[in-house]
Design a protein around this motif. Structure first.
Motif, short mmCIF file in Angstrom:
data_model
loop_
_atom_site.label_atom_id
_atom_site.label_comp_id
_atom_site.label_asym_id
_atom_site.label_seq_id
_atom_site.Cartn_x
_atom_site.Cartn_y
_atom_site.Cartn_z
N LEU A 493 -3.92 38.90 0.85
CA LEU A 493 -4.52 39.22 -0.44
C LEU A 493 -5.74 38.32 -0.67
O LEU A 493 -5.69 37.36 -1.44
CB LEU A 493 -3.48 39.02 -1.55
CG LEU A 493 -3.71 39.82 -2.84
CD1 LEU A 493 -3.72 41.30 -2.54
CD2 LEU A 493 -2.63 39.50 -3.85
N ILE A 510 -1.88 44.92 -3.58
CA ILE A 510 -1.47 43.85 -4.50
C ILE A 510 0.00 44.02 -4.87
O ILE A 510 0.75 43.04 -4.94
CB ILE A 510 -2.37 43.87 -5.76
CG1 ILE A 510 -3.82 43.60 -5.39
CG2 ILE A 510 -1.90 42.84 -6.77
CD1 ILE A 510 -4.81 43.90 -6.50
N LEU A 514 3.09 41.39 -4.40
CA LEU A 514 3.95 41.02 -5.53
C LEU A 514 5.41 41.32 -5.22
O LEU A 514 6.31 40.55 -5.58
CB LEU A 514 3.49 41.78 -6.78
CG LEU A 514 4.16 41.40 -8.11
CD1 LEU A 514 3.95 39.93 -8.42
CD2 LEU A 514 3.61 42.26 -9.23
N CYS A 558 -0.81 37.24 -8.77
CA CYS A 558 -0.84 38.62 -8.28
C CYS A 558 -0.81 39.61 -9.44
O CYS A 558 -1.47 40.66 -9.40
CB CYS A 558 0.33 38.87 -7.34
SG CYS A 558 0.18 38.08 -5.73
#
Length: 836
Positions: A493, A510, A514, A558
């Motif tokens: 990321l 993303i 997460l 995140c």
């Protein structure tokens, strides 16, 4: 056939640094099976079998010490045959055979050829100062040249000046005279000669010395007939050092990078499902190769770091007698003192080591390294003769105090404890290795899928292991897992690139990151709850800050990044081509979009690691500024929409846009404002109905028609176009009940009905008047005579009014109006009337 052996010769000579002559001599030698190597190598290339064939060439260097020359009346006879599969070549000849003085042709004492298969010997020492000639070789008589010594050894005999009067001597007389006056000098020591021996084996692997240079050739199951295809179908390579070290280097620096690149590269020519299967197979093979590489590394470490215990010189036959002999005990205690120092040194070294990395794989490598380091020493201490020494010292220690034995016994117990611990830890941690590899090498979805089974395996280790069942061992291991997860998420990321992806793809990536962070915490507490519910095992009361402090902060980051990606998607949804088409202000929308793109620039250019908690205040400041900028752009967008909806091009187009926004995720404030724009749409629709009514009123006396269209049908078509125009929009509006239920909606509906009735009345009156006129006209004109006289000529009596009736009837019928029967019949017989 020879071209294949020439190819082979070129590779061997250049890579093993041997001479062409040595290779040619090797081809002439006999194998243990009685065939020449020439035949065996051709059979190697021509062979066809289910498995690959391997040919191995290796060169060994040996130094042969030179001996002082001694006179001998006869030369040594040359051996009849050279050793099989060997060709000796002098590697340190100063100038080769060209530098040696040869007798002329026909001269007495012609030198015989060197023996078959023998090595080329190094030349004799150069003449000493004073112009001394070369020393005679072994067996050299008058006028004879000595044959080369076998194996490169110098011939026996005295080195120095040649005897006077020797035939074939080329030295001048003035140089011999001073030599006669000198006393004979002592013989100079002969320089050692390096002999290079070339060997070849096929489908066999002999034990090679550490210094041997080797080259291997691997051929597939199919025969190789042409030299041109050798480079394509024959794999070859060299090994210039210890085979284990070379294997480790090739695996680490060649095959592992190739496998990693193959796992990441897309599979050419494969479908989506086949590509996923191919990627899985490559990843599985890569993991197996990595495991094999680890085993090779440990073997290299075990061989290289081997500790040799110095054995005592005393031979123990009777343990009881030896325990009573003080001299024997003294010798044994001296050896045991050395063993104690070695054990203590190794133990201190191992206790001072720490895992080299921060991930969980480093923990496994650490214990494997310790196990490999201690195994060699531990295994030596368990050899029978060493156990005998220990038993003798133990018996002696029972009779009198022995400090040496007690020190050794203490160190041995410490070593045994460390060895058992390392071996046990390697056994249990190896069950977790594939999970650790998955979280260190897999994609984010793969990592999320790996966490639950990994935590289940960790629970089993916690229950069964004798050493990883304490907080002191398990917390650092789980901390390493948390570190690896955090590092993988941070690597995948990258905030500098994620916002340049498509919003949908960015949100998906993303969300995967997460999920990994949330799955780590969620799975930990699920396993912890199972342990508590079981009531049998020790509870997990680990330091949560060490396990989740970084991952929870990263999860918050995140979520912030996901919110940013959502904002970008929301603005892109609302400020799309549909809004441009409705408002007609492309320039204004593009200006707002540029401001949206500028929102992520401060996030992409932050001078710190956003996932580092030390910079939490800085990251929160960046996000606060981002939210402020978003609020400003929202206000600007709402203002732009307000102004644009006041200048709507089409009420129906604006209504379609609002209907789309009902199903598009966008900013809540913008979406609410868009839903409030139905009143503006109704206002715009009322303006459109008023415009239609105005145009209708101003042109109903003389309605505009299309070219070649009859007047009645054209006027009715014109009025119907107006009616359908306003009817289409209001039908769409009525599908959205809330829109027309209000007071404004009812007023607009009433106005629409009024204008629609006016248009319908106009159509009806036109059509009814035409029906009355056309019925009388058709009957009257059809009763007229077919022919009539005009200016003395007879012509067809077909009235033009009938033509007009036919045209009107055709157009009105197409519009679905009930045309009178008389007019319809005339229209159907139009072709017959034209024939007459």
């Amino acid at each position: 056939m020879a071209d294949r052996l020439d190819w082979l010769k070129d590779k061997v000579v250049h890579n093993l640094s041997v001479s062409d002559k040595s290779f040619d001599q090797l081809l002439e030698q006999q194998t243990p099976q009685g065939k020449s190597y020439y035949e065996e190598l051709l059979a190697f290339f021509d062979s066809e079998s289910a498995e690959a064939a391997v040919a191995l060439f290796f060169a060994e260097e040996t130094e042969v010490e030179g001996a002082a020359p001694a006179p001998s009346p006869e030369p040594e006879p040359a051996p009849a045959e050279a050793p099989a599969a060997e060709a000796d070549v002098s590697a340190e000849a100063d100038e080769g055979e060209e530098g040696q003085e040869k007798p002329k042709e026909g001269e007495e004492g012609e030198a015989p050829a060197p023996p078959e298969g023998g090595g080329e010997a190094a030349p004799a020492d150069p003449p000493a100062e004073g112009g001394e000639a070369e020393a005679p070789k072994e067996g050299e008589g008058e006028g004879e040249a000595a044959p080369a010594a076998e194996g490169g050894e110098k011939p026996e005999g005295e080195e120095g000046a040649k005897p006077e009067g020797e035939e074939g001597e080329a030295a001048p007389a003035e140089e011999e005279k001073p030599q006669e006056q000198k006393a004979p000098e002592p013989p100079a020591p002969a320089a050692p000669t390096t002999v290079v021996t070339l060997h070849c084996v096929i489908n066999d692997f002999p034990e090679l010395s550490m210094g041997s240079r080797s080259m291997y050739f691997v051929k597939g199951p199919m025969p190789v007939k042409m030299a041109a295809e050798m480079d394509k179908v024959v794999e070859y390579g060299t090994m210039s050092g210890p085979s284990l070290v070379m294997l480790e280097q090739v695996l680490n620096h060649v095959y592992m990078p190739l496998m990693n690149s193959g796992a990441k590269a897309p599979a050419a020519g494969y479908g989506e499902e086949e590509e996923e299967g191919h990627t899985f197979e490559v990843a599985d093979l890569s993991n197996s190769l990595y495991k094999f590489l680890s085993q090779v590394r440990h073997a290299v470490q075990q061989v290289a770091g081997e500790v040799r215990l110095q054995m005592p010189t005393v031979v123990i036959e009777d343990e009881a007698a030896a325990a009573a002999d003080t001299s024997v005990i003294a010798d044994l205690e001296s050896s045991v003192n050395e063993w104690t120092q070695q054990i203590q040194r190794i133990v201190e070294q191992e206790m001072g080591k720490a895992p080299t990395g921060k991930g969980p794989l480093a923990e496994i490598e650490f214990w494997r390294s310790r196990s490999a380091s201690l195994s060699t020493l531990y295994e030596q201490l368990n050899l029978p003769h060493i156990k005998r020494v220990i038993r003798v010292l133990e018996q002696a220690a029972n009779r009198h105090e022995s400090e040496a034995f007690h020190d050794f016994d203490a160190q041995l117990k410490e070593l045994s404890k460390l060895h058992i611990e390392a071996k046990d830890n390697v056994k249990f941690l190896s069950t977790l290795e594939r999970h650790f590899k998955s979280i260190s090498q897999g994609s984010l979805p793969e990592i999320a899928d790996t966490i639950p089974p990994m935590m289940g395996a960790i629970r089993m280790v916690w229950v069964i292991s004798r050493h990883y069942n304490t907080d002191e061992r398990m917390v650092p291991l789980m901390e390493r897992i948390a570190f690896e997860l955090a590092e993988r998420v941070a690597a995948e990321l990258d905030v500098k690139h994620v916002f340049r992806m498509e919003p949908h793809d960015a949100k998906k990536k993303i969300q995967s990151a997460l999920n990994v962070l949330e799955k780590w915490r969620e799975t930990y507490f699920k396993v912890r709850q199972k342990i508590e519910e079981s009531g049998r095992d020790q509870r997990w009361e680990f330091d949560r800050k060490r396990l989740f402090d970084r991952t929870e902060y990263m999860a918050t980051c995140c979520q912030n990044i996901h919110m940013v990606a959502q904002v970008l998607e929301d603005f892109n949804n609302i400020l799309g081509p549909e809004l441009k088409a409705v408002t007609g202000d492309s320039q204004g929308i593009d200006d707002v979009l540029r401001r949206v793109e500028g929102l992520v620039v401060p996030l992409e250019t932050v001078p710190f690691d956003i996932f580092d908690r030390r910079f939490q205040a800085s990251w929160e400041a960046v996000m606060h500024r981002f939210n402020e900028d978003v609020a400003k752009i929202e206000d600007a967008t709402k203002t732009f929409i307000n102004e644009s909806f006041k200048k709507l091009r089409s009420a129906e187009g604006a209504f379609d846009l609002l209907q789309k926004f009902k199903h598009i995720k966008t900013r809540d404030s913008i979406n609410k404002q868009m839903m409030d724009k139905f009143s503006d749409i109704l206002g715009r629709y009322k303006e459109e109905v008023q415009l239609v009514n105005k145009l209708f009123d101003s042109n109903q006396e003389m309605p505009p028609t299309f070219k070649n269209q009859p007047p009645i049908a054209g006027a009715i078509a014109w009025s119907k176009a107006f009616f359908f125009r306003i009817k289409k929009s209001i039908i769409r509006f009525q599908s959205y009940g809330d829109m027309m239920a209000g007071e404004e909606g009812q007023l607009v509906t009433k106005y629409y009905v009024q204008v629609g009735r006016q248009i319908r009345t106009f159509e009806t009156s036109l059509f009814e008047d035409w029906k009355v006129k056309v019925e009388d006209a058709v009957v009257q004109h059809l009763k007229n005579p077919i022919l009539r006289e005009v200016d003395g000529r007879i012509v067809v009596n077909f009235n033009k009014d009938l033509q007009a009736v036919i045209r009107e009837a055709k157009y009105l019928d197409r519009m679905g109006l009930p045309v009178p029967e008389n007019a319809l019949n005339v229209a159907l017989q139009e072709e017959k009337y034209h024939e007459y």
